[in-house]
Design a protein around this motif. Structure first.
Motif: not given
Length: 235
Positions: A108-113, A218-220, A226-227
């Motif tokens: 899910t987080f990968g799809a957002m990225h 990728e997280q960063h 997102l911000q």
């Protein structure tokens, strides 16, 4: 407090972060509400429900390029099913999700990225538990305070008061209705307990996502996205 979104007939729709909207099932939307959503600058809709749930409440945007179905809960996972059966509180469910649905959460987080530029939207059925956990993890990744995360989680109850009442009325068995009433509430301590479990068992959200294949870089990048304020129209 996150801003509510007034798409016609929307349920529990609001901003979790500047670039992320959380919502209940989009099948609640009227035709006017669906048209407004498509004009709102959303580039990716992530539906966390199972395919069986979609058969009951079809996804109104299925087939469109914005839509992606990524069920959060693993199917026929014995450990997950047992942990869910043993759960007594929402915190127990969330700990089970974290321990047994790591690949799904990371996907899910990968799809957002990977989504095209624009706003992101996540939803499940009521937008409370699966959506609530993903929203909390996204907020944790963006370094919101635990108090802010808990406040957003608790805000769900205000949006779902009528929904909760209807759900309880539909359950004729008194014992099952009493059990349902214990989970149809968004207590701050439940989401905080899940995040504390994440810290103890996994070393925090960044280590957790890293363990399931999402790199720190990728997280960063996702946290920055997102911000970032994005132009949005709700009509």
């Amino acid at each position: 407090m996150p801003n509510s979104i007034d798409w016609d007939a929307a349920l529990n729709a609001r901003f979790a972060l500047s670039g992320l909207i959380r919502s209940a099932n989009l099948s609640f939307l009227s035709g006017q509400g669906r048209a407004a959503l498509l004009k709102g600058g959303i580039s990716r809709i992530i539906d966390l429900r199972s395919r069986a749930e979609r058969q009951i409440d079809p996804a109104p945007f299925a087939g469109r390029p914005e839509y992606l179905n990524l069920p959060l809960l693993p199917y026929r996972n014995r450990a997950m099913n047992q942990a869910s059966a043993d759960a007594q509180t929402n915190a127990d469910f969330y700990r089970a999700y974290l321990d047994h649905a790591g690949n799904q959460i990371a996907a899910t987080f990968g799809a957002m990225h990977d989504a095209p530029p624009g706003l992101l939207l996540i939803h499940c059925h009521a937008g409370k538990d699966r959506t609530g956990l993903v929203a909390a993890l996204a907020q944790e990744l963006c370094r919101l305070s635990r108090a802010e995360i808990a406040a957003d989680y608790a805000e769900t109850d205000r949006h779902l008061e009528t929904f909760y009442t209807d759900q309880l009325k539909r359950q004729p068995d008194p014992e099952k209705r009493a059990r349902l009433a214990t989970v149809l509430v968004s207590r701050p301590q439940d989401i905080l307990a899940a995040l504390e479990h994440l810290d103890r068992q996994w070393g925090g959200v960044e280590s957790y996502l890293d363990a399931f294949g999402m790199s720190r870089a990728e997280q960063h990048q996702l946290a920055a996205r997102l911000q970032k304020p994005i132009s949005f129209s709700s009509v």
